[in-house]
Design an enzyme around this catalytic site. Structure first.
Site, PDB file in Angstrom:
ATOM      1  N   GLY A  25       0.831  -1.205   0.000  1.00 43.65           N
ATOM      2  CA  GLY A  25       0.000   0.000   0.000  1.00 43.65           C
ATOM      3  C   GLY A  25       0.861   1.248   0.000  1.00 43.65           C
ATOM      4  CB  ALA A  26       4.343   1.772  -1.018  1.00 43.94           C
ATOM      5  N   GLY A  29      -0.965   7.653   1.151  1.00 41.22           N
ATOM      6  CA  GLY A  29      -1.125   7.767   2.592  1.00 41.22           C
ATOM      7  C   GLY A  29       0.085   7.379   3.422  1.00 41.22           C
ATOM      8  N   GLY A  31       1.637   4.526   3.735  1.00 39.13           N
ATOM      9  CA  GLY A  31       2.644   3.704   3.065  1.00 39.13           C
ATOM     10  C   GLY A  31       3.650   4.569   2.323  1.00 39.13           C
ATOM     11  CB  SER A 154      -7.252   0.408  13.168  1.00 35.83           C
ATOM     12  OG  SER A 154      -8.124   1.452  13.559  1.00 35.83           O
ATOM     13  CE1 TYR A 180     -10.099  -0.729   8.580  1.00 38.12           C
ATOM     14  CE2 TYR A 180     -10.679   0.282  10.677  1.00 38.12           C
ATOM     15  CZ  TYR A 180      -9.789   0.115   9.629  1.00 38.12           C
ATOM     16  OH  TYR A 180      -8.577   0.791   9.636  1.00 38.12           O
TER      17      TYR A 180
HETATM   18  N1  LIG Z   1      -5.734   6.677   8.219  1.00 38.18           N
HETATM   19  C1  LIG Z   1      -6.086   6.315   9.421  1.00 38.18           C
HETATM   20  O1  LIG Z   1      -6.642   7.100  10.208  1.00 38.18           O
HETATM   21  C2  LIG Z   1      -5.811   4.922   9.907  1.00 38.18           C
HETATM   22  C3  LIG Z   1      -6.197   4.603  11.226  1.00 38.18           C
HETATM   23  C4  LIG Z   1      -5.960   3.312  11.682  1.00 38.18           C
HETATM   24  C5  LIG Z   1      -5.361   2.382  10.849  1.00 38.18           C
HETATM   25  N2  LIG Z   1      -5.022   2.720   9.566  1.00 38.18           N
HETATM   26  C6  LIG Z   1      -4.414   1.685   8.722  1.00 38.18           C
HETATM   27  O2  LIG Z   1      -3.307   2.215   8.030  1.00 38.18           O
HETATM   28  C7  LIG Z   1      -3.108   1.498   6.809  1.00 38.18           C
HETATM   29  C8  LIG Z   1      -2.796   2.478   5.685  1.00 38.18           C
HETATM   30  O3  LIG Z   1      -3.951   3.229   5.418  1.00 38.18           O
HETATM   31  P1  LIG Z   1      -3.941   4.744   4.902  1.00 38.18           P
HETATM   32  O4  LIG Z   1      -4.600   5.536   5.945  1.00 38.18           O
HETATM   33  O5  LIG Z   1      -2.608   5.127   4.410  1.00 38.18           O
HETATM   34  O6  LIG Z   1      -4.981   4.610   3.687  1.00 38.18           O
HETATM   35  P2  LIG Z   1      -4.833   4.850   2.116  1.00 38.18           P
HETATM   36  O7  LIG Z   1      -4.250   6.189   1.842  1.00 38.18           O
HETATM   37  O8  LIG Z   1      -6.163   4.530   1.545  1.00 38.18           O
HETATM   38  O9  LIG Z   1      -3.767   3.760   1.681  1.00 38.18           O
HETATM   39  C9  LIG Z   1      -4.099   2.408   1.614  1.00 38.18           C
HETATM   40  C10 LIG Z   1      -3.186   1.749   0.626  1.00 38.18           C
HETATM   41  O10 LIG Z   1      -3.555   0.362   0.533  1.00 38.18           O
HETATM   42  C11 LIG Z   1      -3.675   0.043  -0.837  1.00 38.18           C
HETATM   43  N3  LIG Z   1      -4.576  -1.079  -1.082  1.00 38.18           N
HETATM   44  C12 LIG Z   1      -5.903  -1.142  -0.840  1.00 38.18           C
HETATM   45  N4  LIG Z   1      -6.389  -2.313  -1.273  1.00 38.18           N
HETATM   46  C13 LIG Z   1      -5.348  -2.997  -1.802  1.00 38.18           C
HETATM   47  C14 LIG Z   1      -5.208  -4.246  -2.417  1.00 38.18           C
HETATM   48  N5  LIG Z   1      -6.260  -5.049  -2.635  1.00 38.18           N
HETATM   49  N6  LIG Z   1      -3.980  -4.651  -2.817  1.00 38.18           N
HETATM   50  C15 LIG Z   1      -2.912  -3.850  -2.654  1.00 38.18           C
HETATM   51  N7  LIG Z   1      -2.979  -2.634  -2.095  1.00 38.18           N
HETATM   52  C16 LIG Z   1      -4.195  -2.210  -1.669  1.00 38.18           C
HETATM   53  C17 LIG Z   1      -4.196   1.308  -1.479  1.00 38.18           C
HETATM   54  O11 LIG Z   1      -4.048   1.257  -2.867  1.00 38.18           O
HETATM   55  P3  LIG Z   1      -5.237   1.865  -3.822  1.00 38.18           P
HETATM   56  O12 LIG Z   1      -5.057   3.348  -3.743  1.00 38.18           O
HETATM   57  O13 LIG Z   1      -4.981   1.264  -5.153  1.00 38.18           O
HETATM   58  O14 LIG Z   1      -6.542   1.439  -3.218  1.00 38.18           O
HETATM   59  C18 LIG Z   1      -3.303   2.326  -0.795  1.00 38.18           C
HETATM   60  O15 LIG Z   1      -2.024   2.349  -1.373  1.00 38.18           O
HETATM   61  C19 LIG Z   1      -4.365   0.648   6.616  1.00 38.18           C
HETATM   62  O16 LIG Z   1      -4.076  -0.692   6.943  1.00 38.18           O
HETATM   63  C20 LIG Z   1      -5.352   1.227   7.601  1.00 38.18           C
HETATM   64  O17 LIG Z   1      -6.291   0.289   8.070  1.00 38.18           O
HETATM   65  C21 LIG Z   1      -5.212   3.971   9.098  1.00 38.18           C
END
Ligand SMILES: NC(=O)c1ccc[n+]([C@@H]2O[C@H](COP(=O)([O-])OP(=O)(O)OC[C@H]3O[C@@H](n4cnc5c(N)ncnc54)[C@H](OP(=O)(O)O)[C@@H]3O)[C@@H](O)[C@H]2O)c1
Length: 309
Positions: A25-26, A29, A31, A154, A180
């Site tokens: 997920g790099a 966000g 990543g 999370s 979730y």
């Molecule tokens: N943001 C928060 O407040 C928060 C809070 C608690 C936990 N988290 C955790 O942090 C992690 C990163 O999330 P983020 O906030 O950075 O969200 P994000 O910006 O939506 O990034 C998520 C990444 O995961 C990728 N992804 C989604 N589905 C995928 C798949 N099937 N195969 C490969 N890659 C996939 C996305 O790619 P696409 O763009 O192609 O979908 C994107 O690069 C997640 O595990 C999330 O649950 C975040």
């Protein structure tokens, strides 16, 4: 309130030259931010994600931010175990050693859906795909003689537990909040048991809550979902803490990525693993359903069975 460090501040004074880090997920966000920080510290960073254009853009951004960055990209779609296996092979072609595997990719509150193997979309993406990727990369992680697996969970894990009899929502009405919570519980169970099983190979595992971070993760949320979530936060059902005023306090990704980068590099964690991290520290306020060692062991067995089918 103490000022949160940024991911770049966390790597200040840390030299990762010669180390290889894989981040799922790099492409956006947390990543992408983690990739920038680890590359800035001298690591060779393999960025993995499913959208090749977004991945190329993220890699370009890392190089613009860190001119000496060493990177490559790998296509990975966690909703297909064939894609996960191809990604593991592609990583193997790039490097025989992986020092850090950051299982960061994730989706949240998606409408009901299934992955290629029929897993429910949230647990399939967030857990089962990463479970298989981690399993396949064990030889490269062991070759590091001191590797870390950082698994994004999370604080929302409190919203739901894994139903061992129905992990993929075949016999219940789907609830995207509970699903979730279950997926993020699965992440903590995975970190707990991975640490127990793999530490003799020099591989330590960590679960991370990054905080509430302004990223694209909320892309599936409607206005109603936001009000419902505020309600859950207000009653304490979406947090481990006391009821609050329901206020969601967002930080920006450069600060939100600090804890997962800290998990990857901090000398303070040298002899620790199987712990839940928040705000660049070990936090033991995990829901009991998520850190029970027997449940973690049983869930490992179930994950192995389901991924082998
Ligand atoms: N943001 C928060 O407040 C928060 C809070 C608690 C936990 N988290 C955790 O942090 C992690 C990163 O999330 P983020 O906030 O950075 O969200 P994000 O910006 O939506 O990034 C998520 C990444 O995961 C990728 N992804 C989604 N589905 C995928 C798949 N099937 N195969 C490969 N890659 C996939 C996305 O790619 P696409 O763009 O192609 O979908 C994107 O690069 C997640 O595990 C999330 O649950 C975040």
């Amino acid at each position: 309130m103490t000022e949160r460090p940024s991911a770049l501040q966390v790597v200040n004074g840390i030299d990762l030259s010669g180390k290889v880090c894989v981040i799922t997920g790099a492409s956006s966000g947390l990543g992408r931010e983690s990739a920038r920080a680890l590359a800035a510290a001298g690591a060779y960073v393999i960025l993995a994600a499913r959208n090749t254009d977004a991945l190329a853009e993220a890699e370009g951004w890392v190089h613009a931010e860190v001119p000496h960055a060493q990177t490559s990209t790998v296509h990975l779609d966690l909703t297909s175990l064939d894609s996960v296996r191809a990604a593991a092979m592609a990583i193997h072609e790039v490097t025989p050693v992986v020092h850090v595997l950051m299982n960061n990719a994730g989706v949240m509150f998606t409408p009901f859906g299934r992955t290629h193997e029929g897993f429910e979309m949230q647990i399939g993406t967030n857990h089962f795909g990463h479970f298989e990727l981690t399993r396949l990369l064990v030889p490269q992680l062991a070759a590091a003689e001191g590797a870390r697996v950082v698994i994004l969970s999370s604080g929302g894990h409190v919203m739901g537990d894994v139903d061992f009899d129905d992990p993929n929502w075949e016999h219940r009405e789907y609830d995207k909040f509970v699903a979730y919570g279950a997926a993020k519980t699965a992440n903590i169970l995975h970190a707990t048991e991975a640490d127990r099983r793999l530490r003799s190979l020099g591989i330590r595992s960590y679960a991370v809550h990054p905080g509430t971070v302004a990223t694209s993760l909320a892309r599936y949320m409607s206005r109603t979902d936001f009000s419902q979530l505020r309600q859950l936060v207000a009653t304490g059902s979406a947090t481990r803490g006391e009821p609050t005023d329901g206020h969601l306090d967002f930080v920006m990704p450069e600060h939100g990525a600090a804890t997962q980068v800290w998990a990857a590099v901090s000398p303070e964690l040298a002899d620790r693993g199987g712990v839940y991290l928040e705000d660049c520290a070990v936090n033991d306020a995990v829901a009991p359903h998520a850190c029970d060692e027997q449940r973690a062991a049983d869930f490992w067995t179930l994950s192995e069975q389901l991924c082998a089918q």
